[in-house]
Write an enzyme that holds these catalytic residues in place. Sequence first.
Site, PDB file in Angstrom:
ATOM      1  N   ASP A 131     -11.850 -12.517   9.624  1.00  0.00           N
ATOM      2  CA  ASP A 131     -10.840 -12.667   8.571  1.00  0.00           C
ATOM      3  C   ASP A 131      -9.518 -13.107   9.192  1.00  0.00           C
ATOM      4  O   ASP A 131      -8.789 -12.306   9.767  1.00  0.00           O
ATOM      5  CB  ASP A 131     -10.683 -11.309   7.869  1.00  0.00           C
ATOM      6  CG  ASP A 131      -9.754 -11.355   6.675  1.00  0.00           C
ATOM      7  OD1 ASP A 131      -9.493 -12.455   6.165  1.00  0.00           O
ATOM      8  OD2 ASP A 131      -9.302 -10.285   6.255  1.00  0.00           O
TER       9      ASP A 131
ATOM     10  N   ASP B  54       2.156   1.721   3.467  1.00  0.00           N
ATOM     11  CA  ASP B  54       3.084   0.735   4.053  1.00  0.00           C
ATOM     12  C   ASP B  54       4.501   1.278   3.928  1.00  0.00           C
ATOM     13  O   ASP B  54       5.361   1.019   4.768  1.00  0.00           O
ATOM     14  CB  ASP B  54       3.054  -0.605   3.298  1.00  0.00           C
ATOM     15  CG  ASP B  54       1.727  -1.321   3.412  1.00  0.00           C
ATOM     16  OD1 ASP B  54       0.993  -1.054   4.371  1.00  0.00           O
ATOM     17  OD2 ASP B  54       1.426  -2.144   2.519  1.00  0.00           O
TER      18      ASP B  54
ATOM     19  N   HIS C  10       0.871  -1.176   0.000  1.00  0.00           N
ATOM     20  CA  HIS C  10       0.000   0.000   0.000  1.00  0.00           C
ATOM     21  C   HIS C  10       0.906   1.224   0.000  1.00  0.00           C
ATOM     22  O   HIS C  10       2.024   1.164   0.529  1.00  0.00           O
ATOM     23  CB  HIS C  10      -0.832   0.077   1.285  1.00  0.00           C
ATOM     24  CG  HIS C  10      -1.758  -1.062   1.499  1.00  0.00           C
ATOM     25  ND1 HIS C  10      -1.385  -2.228   2.105  1.00  0.00           N
ATOM     26  CD2 HIS C  10      -3.072  -1.191   1.214  1.00  0.00           C
ATOM     27  CE1 HIS C  10      -2.417  -3.043   2.174  1.00  0.00           C
ATOM     28  NE2 HIS C  10      -3.461  -2.438   1.634  1.00  0.00           N
TER      29      HIS C  10
ATOM     30  N   GLU D  38      -9.305 -13.730  -2.931  1.00  0.00           N
ATOM     31  CA  GLU D  38      -8.525 -14.128  -1.749  1.00  0.00           C
ATOM     32  C   GLU D  38      -9.178 -15.347  -1.112  1.00  0.00           C
ATOM     33  O   GLU D  38     -10.389 -15.368  -0.887  1.00  0.00           O
ATOM     34  CB  GLU D  38      -8.448 -12.980  -0.734  1.00  0.00           C
ATOM     35  CG  GLU D  38      -7.746 -13.426   0.546  1.00  0.00           C
ATOM     36  CD  GLU D  38      -7.444 -12.311   1.531  1.00  0.00           C
ATOM     37  OE1 GLU D  38      -6.957 -11.259   1.101  1.00  0.00           O
ATOM     38  OE2 GLU D  38      -7.695 -12.532   2.730  1.00  0.00           O
TER      39      GLU D  38
ATOM     40  N   GLU E 228     -10.615  -6.645  -5.560  1.00  0.00           N
ATOM     41  CA  GLU E 228     -10.528  -7.707  -4.551  1.00  0.00           C
ATOM     42  C   GLU E 228     -11.803  -7.739  -3.709  1.00  0.00           C
ATOM     43  O   GLU E 228     -12.048  -6.849  -2.903  1.00  0.00           O
ATOM     44  CB  GLU E 228      -9.320  -7.494  -3.643  1.00  0.00           C
ATOM     45  CG  GLU E 228      -9.219  -8.590  -2.586  1.00  0.00           C
ATOM     46  CD  GLU E 228      -7.970  -8.482  -1.725  1.00  0.00           C
ATOM     47  OE1 GLU E 228      -6.975  -7.901  -2.181  1.00  0.00           O
ATOM     48  OE2 GLU E 228      -8.014  -8.998  -0.593  1.00  0.00           O
TER      49      GLU E 228
ATOM     50  N   ASP F 119      -6.705 -14.773   7.809  1.00  0.00           N
ATOM     51  CA  ASP F 119      -5.441 -14.552   7.073  1.00  0.00           C
ATOM     52  C   ASP F 119      -4.297 -15.432   7.565  1.00  0.00           C
ATOM     53  O   ASP F 119      -3.170 -14.966   7.778  1.00  0.00           O
ATOM     54  CB  ASP F 119      -5.014 -13.063   7.172  1.00  0.00           C
ATOM     55  CG  ASP F 119      -5.947 -12.128   6.410  1.00  0.00           C
ATOM     56  OD1 ASP F 119      -6.614 -12.590   5.472  1.00  0.00           O
ATOM     57  OD2 ASP F 119      -6.002 -10.939   6.756  1.00  0.00           O
TER      58      ASP F 119
ATOM     59  N   ASP G  91      -4.666 -13.743  -3.983  1.00  0.00           N
ATOM     60  CA  ASP G  91      -4.215 -13.612  -2.597  1.00  0.00           C
ATOM     61  C   ASP G  91      -4.399 -14.961  -1.905  1.00  0.00           C
ATOM     62  O   ASP G  91      -5.534 -15.427  -1.692  1.00  0.00           O
ATOM     63  CB  ASP G  91      -5.026 -12.540  -1.848  1.00  0.00           C
ATOM     64  CG  ASP G  91      -4.465 -11.138  -2.074  1.00  0.00           C
ATOM     65  OD1 ASP G  91      -3.482 -10.993  -2.830  1.00  0.00           O
ATOM     66  OD2 ASP G  91      -5.019 -10.189  -1.481  1.00  0.00           O
TER      67      ASP G  91
ATOM     68  N   ASP H 145      -1.213 -13.180   1.150  1.00  0.00           N
ATOM     69  CA  ASP H 145      -1.811 -12.082   1.922  1.00  0.00           C
ATOM     70  C   ASP H 145      -2.240 -12.672   3.258  1.00  0.00           C
ATOM     71  O   ASP H 145      -3.411 -12.975   3.481  1.00  0.00           O
ATOM     72  CB  ASP H 145      -2.997 -11.474   1.181  1.00  0.00           C
ATOM     73  CG  ASP H 145      -3.526 -10.254   1.918  1.00  0.00           C
ATOM     74  OD1 ASP H 145      -2.873  -9.827   2.894  1.00  0.00           O
ATOM     75  OD2 ASP H 145      -4.583  -9.737   1.531  1.00  0.00           O
TER      76      ASP H 145
HETATM   77  C1  GLT Z   1      -5.889  -5.822   3.937  1.00  0.00           C
HETATM   78  C2  GLT Z   1      -6.889  -6.814   3.421  1.00  0.00           C
HETATM   79  C3  GLT Z   1      -6.395  -7.550   2.268  1.00  0.00           C
HETATM   80  C4  GLT Z   1      -6.146  -6.721   1.037  1.00  0.00           C
HETATM   81  C5  GLT Z   1      -5.088  -5.746   1.211  1.00  0.00           C
HETATM   82  C6  GLT Z   1      -5.087  -4.788   0.055  1.00  0.00           C
HETATM   83  S1  GLT Z   1      -4.951  -5.030   2.736  1.00  0.00           S
HETATM   84  O1  GLT Z   1      -4.980  -6.448   4.797  1.00  0.00           O
HETATM   85  O2  GLT Z   1      -7.252  -7.714   4.480  1.00  0.00           O
HETATM   86  O3  GLT Z   1      -7.181  -8.638   1.936  1.00  0.00           O
HETATM   87  O4  GLT Z   1      -5.680  -7.581   0.024  1.00  0.00           O
HETATM   88  O5  GLT Z   1      -5.575  -3.530   0.355  1.00  0.00           O
HETATM   89 MN    MN Z   2      -6.166  -9.671   0.260  1.00  0.00          MN
HETATM   90 MN    MN Z   3      -8.056 -11.422   4.322  1.00  0.00          MN
END
Ligand code: GLT
Ligand code: MN
Ligand code: MN
Length: 381
Positions: free
Chosen positions: A252, A54, A51, A214, A178, A254, A242, A284
Site C-alpha cells: 500500500d 491521531d 482517527h 481509496e 472503506e 499511498d 480517499d 489519504d
Molecule cells: C490507514 C489506512 C487508510 C484508512 C485510514 C482510516 S487509516 O492509514 O491506510 O486507508 O483510510 O482508518
Molecule cells: Mn484510506
Molecule cells: Mn492506502
Amino acid sequence: MPGHEHRFTFGLWTVGNPGRDPFGEPTRAPLDPVESVHKLAELGAWGISLHDNDLIPWGTSPAEAEKITARFEQALKEDGLGVGFATTDLFRHPAFKDGAFTSNDRGVRRAAIGKAMRSIDLGARLGAEVYVFWGGREGTEVGVAKDPRDALERYREAINVLSDYAVEQGYELRFAMEPKPNEPRGDMFLPTVGHALHFITTLDRPEMVGVNPEVAHETMAGLSIHHAVGQALWAGKLFHIDLNAQRVGRYDQDYRFAAEDLKEAFLLVRLLERAGYGGPLHFDAHSYRNENAEGVWDFARGCMATYRALAERVAHFDSLPEVNEALARSSTRELGEATCAGAAEADQLKSEVDSLDELAKRGYFNEALDQILVEVLLGVR
Ligand code: GLT
Ligand code: MN
Ligand code: MN
C-alpha cells in the site's frame, strides 16, 4: 490562496506521517495536530480528517483528553476548517491483532464497539460529516481459524449496533465502509468496493451507510478505481473518497495524488466532476520517506494542485469539438439509451440476431478517442 470550490481534506495521519516503514524508524518528527490545522488552512485545504488516537494518544487521561480536544476545536474554529471524516483506530493496539469487530475473542469485539462509540462521540462533537470504517485488522492469515460467514455476521452486527447508537444520540453522521484487499492482514474482509456495496444491503440501516473507496486499495487488487467509483455512484453510495496513487502489485504505497497512472486519475476526476460529487476530496496519502518536514507541504500542495489541474484538463477535454465527434463515433452516448422496451419486444429482438454479421463490421474508434485524451493530458492539445 486557492479557493474552496473543491473541498480538499487531509488526514492528520497523512501530513503527520513520520516516515516509518516496516524496515526503518521515522525520518520526520511528530507533528502537532494544531500545527497541521494551521498549515493546511494556509495552503487552502477545506478541512481535516482524523482517527480518535491521531488527536488523543492512547492512554491519555479523560481530563487531558478534554484539554486536547478543546484546543483542537479552537484551532479548527480560528482557521475555519471543517472535519471531513472521523474514524476509530481499531488496528494499532495489540489487542486488535486478531481483528476488532471480527476478532475471535468476544471481549475484544465488545471493547472495539465501545471504542468506536467513544470515537463517534468525538467525531460528532467536532462536526464530522462522515464516519469511516476501515477494517485494518479485520481479516486473517490463517483461513481455517475464522469462518468468513461468522466474521461477516459479526462485522454486520457491529455496524448495526453503531448505526443505532449514532441515531439514538441524534448525531447527523453518515457511515462509509472503506475496502482494502490486504495489508496489514493477509486477506481482509470487504476487500473491494463491490464487496462493501453488497455488505451494505444486508444492514439494518442501509440508507445510512455508503462507501469510501481509496485509489490505492482498488489498484492493489488490480482493479480500476474509475469503475469502482462508478459503481458506488451508480448505487448512490459514494459518501466519501480517499485519493492517492499506487502501482499495481505493490504494498500500500499511498503516494501523492496522481503520482502514478495519470490517465486513471484523469478518468476518476472526470467522473467525480461530471457526477457533481460534492463530498470531501480527501488525500489519504503521505510524503515520500526521504522528505523532511518541508517536503510534507510540497506533498500537500501537490495533491491539491494536481486535482485542480486534472479538473481543468477534464473541462478542456470535454469542450473540444473533436472529442464530441470522437464520442459520437464511439457511440459513447448511445450506451446511455435503454436497449429495448422490454420482453414484449421478444420477437423483434430474436429477429435482430441475424444482424450480428453486419454489426461486426463497425469500428468503435477507441484508438482516436483515447489518443485525444492522451494528448490533452500531455498538454499538446
Ligand atoms: C490507514 C489506512 C487508510 C484508512 C485510514 C482510516 S487509516 O492509514 O491506510 O486507508 O483510510 O482508518
Ligand atoms: Mn484510506
Ligand atoms: Mn492506502
